[in-house]
Design an enzyme around this catalytic site. Sequence first.
Site, PDB file in Angstrom:
ATOM      1  N   ASN A  97      10.247  54.922 121.760  1.00  0.00           N
ATOM      2  CA  ASN A  97      10.116  56.221 121.106  1.00  0.00           C
ATOM      3  C   ASN A  97       8.909  56.273 120.178  1.00  0.00           C
ATOM      4  O   ASN A  97       8.294  57.314 119.998  1.00  0.00           O
ATOM      5  CB  ASN A  97      11.388  56.570 120.332  1.00  0.00           C
ATOM      6  CG  ASN A  97      12.504  56.985 121.277  1.00  0.00           C
ATOM      7  OD1 ASN A  97      12.254  57.345 122.422  1.00  0.00           O
ATOM      8  ND2 ASN A  97      13.736  56.910 120.821  1.00  0.00           N
ATOM      9  N   HIS A 157      19.703  49.919 122.902  1.00  0.00           N
ATOM     10  CA  HIS A 157      19.230  51.301 123.022  1.00  0.00           C
ATOM     11  C   HIS A 157      19.016  51.674 124.478  1.00  0.00           C
ATOM     12  O   HIS A 157      18.098  51.181 125.130  1.00  0.00           O
ATOM     13  CB  HIS A 157      17.922  51.446 122.215  1.00  0.00           C
ATOM     14  CG  HIS A 157      17.340  52.817 122.243  1.00  0.00           C
ATOM     15  ND1 HIS A 157      15.994  53.060 122.202  1.00  0.00           N
ATOM     16  CD2 HIS A 157      17.920  54.037 122.320  1.00  0.00           C
ATOM     17  CE1 HIS A 157      15.773  54.362 122.246  1.00  0.00           C
ATOM     18  NE2 HIS A 157      16.931  54.969 122.321  1.00  0.00           N
ATOM     19  N   GLU A 170      16.437  48.801 125.582  1.00  0.00           N
ATOM     20  CA  GLU A 170      15.683  48.216 124.484  1.00  0.00           C
ATOM     21  C   GLU A 170      16.685  47.542 123.546  1.00  0.00           C
ATOM     22  O   GLU A 170      17.610  48.201 123.060  1.00  0.00           O
ATOM     23  CB  GLU A 170      14.955  49.371 123.778  1.00  0.00           C
ATOM     24  CG  GLU A 170      13.861  48.986 122.861  1.00  0.00           C
ATOM     25  CD  GLU A 170      13.106  50.233 122.359  1.00  0.00           C
ATOM     26  OE1 GLU A 170      13.623  51.363 122.437  1.00  0.00           O
ATOM     27  OE2 GLU A 170      11.969  50.062 121.885  1.00  0.00           O
ATOM     28  N   SER A 179      19.044  56.047 118.313  1.00  0.00           N
ATOM     29  CA  SER A 179      17.656  56.135 118.773  1.00  0.00           C
ATOM     30  C   SER A 179      16.677  56.182 117.613  1.00  0.00           C
ATOM     31  O   SER A 179      15.486  55.992 117.824  1.00  0.00           O
ATOM     32  CB  SER A 179      17.447  57.322 119.711  1.00  0.00           C
ATOM     33  OG  SER A 179      18.300  58.372 119.403  1.00  0.00           O
TER      34      SER A 179
END
Length: 730
Positions: free
Chosen positions: A509, A459, A471, A438
């Site tokens: 993120n 991801h 992702e 991540s």
Amino acid sequence: MAEFTMNKGANGVAVITWDLPGKSMNVLTLQGAQELEACVDDALSDDAVKGIVITSGKDSFAGGMDLNVLGGMKEAGAQGVFDGTMSLHTMLRKIERAGMDPKTNKGGKPIAAAVTGTAMGIGLELPLSTHRIFVANNPKAKLGLPEIQVGIFPGAGGTTRLVRMLGVMNASPFLLQAKMSSPEQAVKAGIAHEVSDDPVAAASEWVLSATDADILKPWDAKGYKVPGGAPYHPAGFQTFVGANAMIMANTWGAFPAPKAMLSAVYEGLQVPFDTALKIEARWFTSVIMNPSSSAMIRSLFLNKEALEKGAVRPEGVPDQRVKKVGVMGAGMMGAGIALVSAQAGIEVVLIDQKQEAADKGKAYSEAYLDKGIARKKGTPEKKAEVLGRITATTDYNALSDADLIIEAVFEDPGVKAEVTKNVEAVVPEDCIFASNTSTLPITDLAKASSRPEQFIGIHFFSPVERMLLVEIIKGAQTGDRAVAKALDYVRQIRKTPIVVNDARFFYANRCIIPYINEGIRMVGEGIEPSLIDNAARLLGFPVGPLQLVDETSIDLGVKIAKATKAAMGDAYPAEAEATDKVALALFEEGRLGRKSNAGFYDYDDKGKRTGFWPGLAQKYPVKDEQPDVTEVKHRLMMAQVLEAVRALEEGVLMDIREGDVGAILGWGFAPWTGGPLSWLDMIGAAKAVEVCDDLTERFGPRFTTPDMLRDMAAKGDSFYGRFGANTKAA
Ligand code: NAD
């Protein structure tokens, strides 16, 4: 070629068949609506026809309205939408009244729907206007009204008819929550009448024997009373109090469609049916003209589907569907990845350092499938089949015929590098290797690989089985085949992919962290914590930043901040310290969030939030003077939206559709907006620049207006205006 055709049988039954040429599922077009009306007119005026059956030539009935029709109506303005909607009402009402004498309610021709399979949106509203609905005995078929999910509501009479058929209370799961039913459930709920192996035959038989009373809708008969009571009935009154409260609790007033639909129901139930349809059409028009509905349809329907169908898949790469996936690390993420892969029919090798750990990872799937059986969503056979596909082991040799590896071991570059090397020693040459990291740059992790063009980021979000977005991250050397493999895999597991370039925190993120940080920072400034989280809810976010950090854990936030600081060195922004200080203070108190039953919120022993931690106010006293909620909203919104713009500016995002769809599915970005870039288009670049300039002056450089946005404001451009046309259609 005709979309509707009619066949008049010698038995007096006219069968109207809907079969849109060149499409696997029917959708209602303008031409289709005219053809259907012409067929109905013809059958009603032909003395040889005794009854009418409306069916489909496909194994589904219809998927809904052709969205181009809505687009076309919208171009003609509010009046165009209203007139278009009313002409649909007129046609469906003609079916419902079926030539009956308006005074005696006699002399009409029975009309039944033979629903061959899935019927959604207008695909169900059309049958609802007929006198009886026969549905094929196909447990996979889904019946329902999904409109609310894309920011509109059933506007072809579905809203008005369903509440009159079922009552407000019983209709609400179908209207407000877009509940889907199997044929059997639909009959049980009263939205269809019979399940049949041969619905056309059953419907034909019924229309020939139906009486005048059978075809008169209750609301057209004298003395009709709405089930459960109309708004001024004591019971009905209470329903509306409850429904209003429920909508506000779920939407915080941010979504226009549920409120408009409830208004249509409330006002419509106080007037005769035909007037109610007009009211429904007015509220429908208001929702269609609201920019939120276009943005939601664009992101959550059209673009989501385009991405799922491979809109950004590299051209010319042959089918890369996965047969066997090796999942490295059977922890929280690995266990979920194994589950969703096995459910998609993919063979899985689940590897951990110890056999117990690998077995524990597989046991996660077992527990999940058991829960499904208890909820009647699965069967023991299906469970055995899925579990049979997962081999839990410590033996790398089991990977010798894997065509995709997904690594979900500890977030440690050293551990990941070692796993990469060991895996590449046993897998076939052409195997693609993906990391579920991540935070670690894919380009750096790929240095451990001898085939960096076959190295990529896939991801997932947690919990894997629930989150819809994946992702995909391209490292500097990632090749097209790896991208195609990742996309084909995501399609197999039925999730929505976005493909982004490698950068710190990738896309999702990158945007969500500043949102959380802004919330935490405001606590440090003495802003009332409830004002912070409530401002987020009022914006339409599912959870406020303080609740969100409690859910994801405060120690994770502290860890990420420390790692970022170490990686960025002097470039670490000074203004981040204010956030870090607050998070660290909670961390040092052992308040790690939900997992320790203590964070920004307090929790009872069942893990239920009981309110903000009183100690917070002692550490960070609430200022006497509190900001206006609009200012708090602006800060929370711009913190994340500006990151989306920067990601686009820097080429991390390559397609604005991905920026919007990814935001809604990845971190619950206020869905009514259609995504961060759609939201900016909605308020306009000029207004956005004004807000950012003001925030920068008062709160610091993190709100600095990106050049792209300033340029758009100067030129009167928008994101979809500038980049929308270049996006490749699926
Ligand atoms: P976790 O600690 O629950 O699981 C990691 C697993 O990897 C453990 O079972 C461990 O025994 C195993 N492992 C460690 N070294 C190994 C090795 N050499 N060979 C085989 N197995 C090994 O961690 P997690 O939360 O599942 O995260 C895993 C990865 O996914 C991390 O890179 C993390 O950043 C990423 N990720 C996590 C989340 C999240 O919300 N937790 C979300 C997205 C991505």
